[in-house]
Design a protein around this motif. Structure first.
Motif, PDB file in Angstrom:
ATOM      1  N   ALA A 215       0.851  -1.166  -0.150  1.00 41.32           N
ATOM      2  CA  ALA A 215       0.009  -0.016  -0.122  1.00 41.32           C
ATOM      3  C   ALA A 215       0.668   1.310   0.068  1.00 41.32           C
ATOM      4  CB  ALA A 215      -0.934   0.082   1.252  1.00 41.32           C
ATOM      5  N   ALA A 216       1.992   1.228   0.727  1.00 42.46           N
ATOM      6  CA  ALA A 216       2.798   2.479   1.136  1.00 42.46           C
ATOM      7  C   ALA A 216       3.632   2.698  -0.435  1.00 42.46           C
ATOM      8  CB  ALA A 216       3.908   2.439   2.229  1.00 42.46           C
ATOM      9  N   LEU A 217       4.028   1.671  -1.087  1.00 42.81           N
ATOM     10  CA  LEU A 217       4.689   1.770  -2.377  1.00 42.81           C
ATOM     11  C   LEU A 217       3.780   2.289  -3.442  1.00 42.81           C
ATOM     12  CD1 LEU A 217       7.192  -1.139  -2.630  1.00 42.81           C
ATOM     13  CD2 LEU A 217       7.649   1.356  -2.503  1.00 42.81           C
ATOM     14  N   ASN A 218       2.615   1.995  -3.458  1.00 40.46           N
ATOM     15  CA  ASN A 218       1.565   2.208  -4.273  1.00 40.46           C
ATOM     16  C   ASN A 218       1.267   3.871  -4.233  1.00 40.46           C
ATOM     17  OD1 ASN A 218      -0.143   1.473  -6.644  1.00 40.46           O
ATOM     18  ND2 ASN A 218      -1.825   1.090  -5.051  1.00 40.46           N
ATOM     19  N   GLU A 219       1.107   4.309  -2.894  1.00 41.13           N
ATOM     20  CA  GLU A 219       0.893   5.724  -2.511  1.00 41.13           C
ATOM     21  C   GLU A 219       1.885   6.474  -2.978  1.00 41.13           C
ATOM     22  OE1 GLU A 219       0.420   8.618   1.185  1.00 41.13           O
ATOM     23  OE2 GLU A 219       0.494   6.413   1.686  1.00 41.13           O
ATOM     24  N   VAL A 220       3.299   5.928  -2.830  1.00 36.79           N
ATOM     25  CA  VAL A 220       4.340   6.662  -3.117  1.00 36.79           C
ATOM     26  C   VAL A 220       4.374   6.804  -4.795  1.00 36.79           C
ATOM     27  CG1 VAL A 220       7.033   6.488  -3.146  1.00 36.79           C
ATOM     28  CG2 VAL A 220       5.936   6.176  -1.179  1.00 36.79           C
ATOM     29  N   LEU A 221       4.174   5.680  -5.327  1.00 39.34           N
ATOM     30  CA  LEU A 221       4.237   5.984  -6.949  1.00 39.34           C
ATOM     31  C   LEU A 221       3.209   6.885  -7.583  1.00 39.34           C
ATOM     32  CD1 LEU A 221       4.733   2.152  -7.746  1.00 39.34           C
ATOM     33  CD2 LEU A 221       6.381   3.896  -7.998  1.00 39.34           C
ATOM     34  N   TYR A 222       1.920   6.857  -6.999  1.00 42.05           N
ATOM     35  CA  TYR A 222       0.861   7.595  -7.198  1.00 42.05           C
ATOM     36  C   TYR A 222       1.318   9.168  -6.829  1.00 42.05           C
ATOM     37  CZ  TYR A 222      -2.608   4.085  -8.465  1.00 42.05           C
ATOM     38  OH  TYR A 222      -3.479   3.043  -8.930  1.00 42.05           O
ATOM     39  N   SER A 223       1.961   9.376  -5.625  1.00 40.05           N
ATOM     40  CA  SER A 223       2.318  10.842  -5.320  1.00 40.05           C
ATOM     41  C   SER A 223       3.300  11.367  -6.314  1.00 40.05           C
ATOM     42  CB  SER A 223       2.728  10.730  -3.714  1.00 40.05           C
ATOM     43  OG  SER A 223       2.908  11.994  -3.363  1.00 40.05           O
ATOM     44  N   SER A 224       4.119  10.418  -6.618  1.00 45.11           N
ATOM     45  CA  SER A 224       5.310  10.820  -7.460  1.00 45.11           C
ATOM     46  C   SER A 224       4.860  11.396  -8.829  1.00 45.11           C
ATOM     47  CB  SER A 224       6.573   9.837  -7.301  1.00 45.11           C
ATOM     48  OG  SER A 224       7.423  10.350  -8.619  1.00 45.11           O
ATOM     49  N   LEU A 225       3.878  10.305  -9.474  1.00 43.98           N
ATOM     50  CA  LEU A 225       3.248  10.833 -10.599  1.00 43.98           C
ATOM     51  C   LEU A 225       2.502  12.071 -10.726  1.00 43.98           C
ATOM     52  CD1 LEU A 225       3.311   9.694 -13.607  1.00 43.98           C
ATOM     53  CD2 LEU A 225       1.208   8.416 -12.781  1.00 43.98           C
ATOM     54  N   MET A 226       1.878  12.260  -9.665  1.00 48.74           N
ATOM     55  CA  MET A 226       0.905  13.342  -9.505  1.00 48.74           C
ATOM     56  C   MET A 226       1.949  14.725  -9.305  1.00 48.74           C
ATOM     57  SD  MET A 226      -1.950  14.725  -6.928  1.00 48.74           S
ATOM     58  CE  MET A 226      -3.208  13.953  -7.664  1.00 48.74           C
ATOM     59  N   ALA A 227       2.989  14.583  -8.563  1.00 45.64           N
ATOM     60  CA  ALA A 227       3.914  15.787  -8.526  1.00 45.64           C
ATOM     61  C   ALA A 227       4.625  15.934  -9.953  1.00 45.64           C
ATOM     62  CB  ALA A 227       4.978  15.547  -7.681  1.00 45.64           C
ATOM     63  N   GLU A 228       4.962  15.094 -10.517  1.00 45.92           N
ATOM     64  CA  GLU A 228       5.669  15.235 -11.861  1.00 45.92           C
ATOM     65  C   GLU A 228       4.882  15.632 -12.872  1.00 45.92           C
ATOM     66  OE1 GLU A 228       6.715  12.081 -15.702  1.00 45.92           O
ATOM     67  OE2 GLU A 228       6.703  11.168 -13.838  1.00 45.92           O
ATOM     68  N   ASN A 229       3.396  15.267 -12.988  1.00 48.36           N
ATOM     69  CA  ASN A 229       2.281  16.076 -13.820  1.00 48.36           C
ATOM     70  C   ASN A 229       2.118  17.460 -13.670  1.00 48.36           C
ATOM     71  OD1 ASN A 229       1.235  13.929 -15.972  1.00 48.36           O
ATOM     72  ND2 ASN A 229       1.338  12.814 -14.092  1.00 48.36           N
TER      73      ASN A 229
END
Length: 302
Positions: free
Chosen positions: A217-231
């Motif tokens: 769950a934490a890695l999933n959140e980290v990936l989503y958060s990074s992708l949102m910050a990138e966009n």
């Protein structure tokens, strides 16, 4: 004429580039809206698991441990695409700072081919994996990442290492170093209940299962958060680029109009000069003609 045509071609090229950038900005905005719901749901799930971990560790403090300083496997999450400003450069600068602060060099797993290409060959990098371009690709990236992390941490070389993630946090807008394994950096455990929770499993088995769910769950959140910050950063980068394109286009239009006015002025001057030359030619021809011819011409006109 050639100068004005050159300016016209440059204006057309800038208009084409602006269209592409506007499309990229629109895609980034669409991804941010999609990721907003995904990330909110994932954050609620992680918060629930962390609350369960706090309650468990409050009654079983013997399982709360911290790895040896410097013995850390860190997942560095960058971008898979470009046009996002200094997104990757800021991560690399933070990585260099962390490596300089630790007594023992950290081990790294890189996510994002754009970031991996900027990093080059380094002894501290164990693996480089492709990242996600859109939200729908995050589950596949997560599956590859968890499989490779399990393989690395199960090996003798990294036995006993902790696991962290270094990424752009969408909530704070800053780069965050997040400790993942072992379970740590939670709020101070407080015994909210007078008796420990009843477990259907032994504490060891429960902790093992809880750790697996939390990591996923934490890695999933980290990936989503990074992708949102990138966009978000890509959207801001496109805004600045479009603003500069508008300024360049406005300046070229002024030059284009100036060139056109100069050409019109030259054409008018040529026309006037031709008219003057014709008048002078007629006057010279009249002065040079015999008197009899002039009288005959006047009689014919009468």
């Amino acid at each position: 004429m050639s100068r004005r045509r050159e300016i016209s071609r440059r204006l057309e090229a800038l208009s084409y580039i602006a269209g592409i950038m506007s499309a990229m900005k629109g895609l980034a905005l669409m991804e941010v809206r999609i990721l907003t719901d995904f990330l909110a749901s994932q954050q609620r799930m992680v918060a629930g698991i962390e609350a369960a971990a706090v309650d468990f560790l409050a009654w079983h403090p013997e399982f709360a441990n911290v790895p040896v300083a410097g013995q850390e496997l860190c997942v560095l999450i960058g971008s898979e695409q470009g046009f996002c400003g200094d997104f990757n450069e800021a991560l690399l600068a933070r990585m260099e700072t962390l490596c300089a602060e630790k007594n023992t060099p950290l081990r790294w797993v890189i996510v994002g081919r754009r970031l991996a290409s900027r990093m080059g060959e380094r002894d501290c990098v164990d693996l480089a994996l492709p990242g996600a371009i859109v939200a729908d690709e995050v589950p596949a990236v997560l599956l590859r990442l968890t499989r490779e992390l399990s393989r690395l941490l199960a090996g003798s070389e990294l036995a006993g290492y902790g696991l962290s993630a270094l990424y752009h946090c969408a909530a704070s807008g800053e780069i965050r170093l997040r400790r993942l394994l072992p379970l740590r950096d939670f709020p101070t455990p407080e015994r909210a209940y007078p008796y420990p929770a009843e477990l259907n499993l032994s504490p060891e088995e429960f902790l093992q299962g809880l750790t697996g769910h939390y990591l996923h769950a934490a890695l999933n959140e980290v990936l989503y958060s990074s992708l949102m910050a990138e966009n978000r950063q890509r959207q801001a980068h496109m805004d600045r680029a479009l603003q500069r394109l508008d300024e360049d286009s406005a300046r070229l239009r002024i030059n284009y109009n100036t060139q056109r006015q100069e050409e019109i002025t030259e054409e008018i001057e040529v026309i006037l000069l031709s008219a003057d030359m014709l008048n002078e030619a007629e006057e010279h021809s009249l002065e040079a003609a015999p008197i009899g011819v002039l009288q005959a011409g006047m009689l014919e006109r009468q």
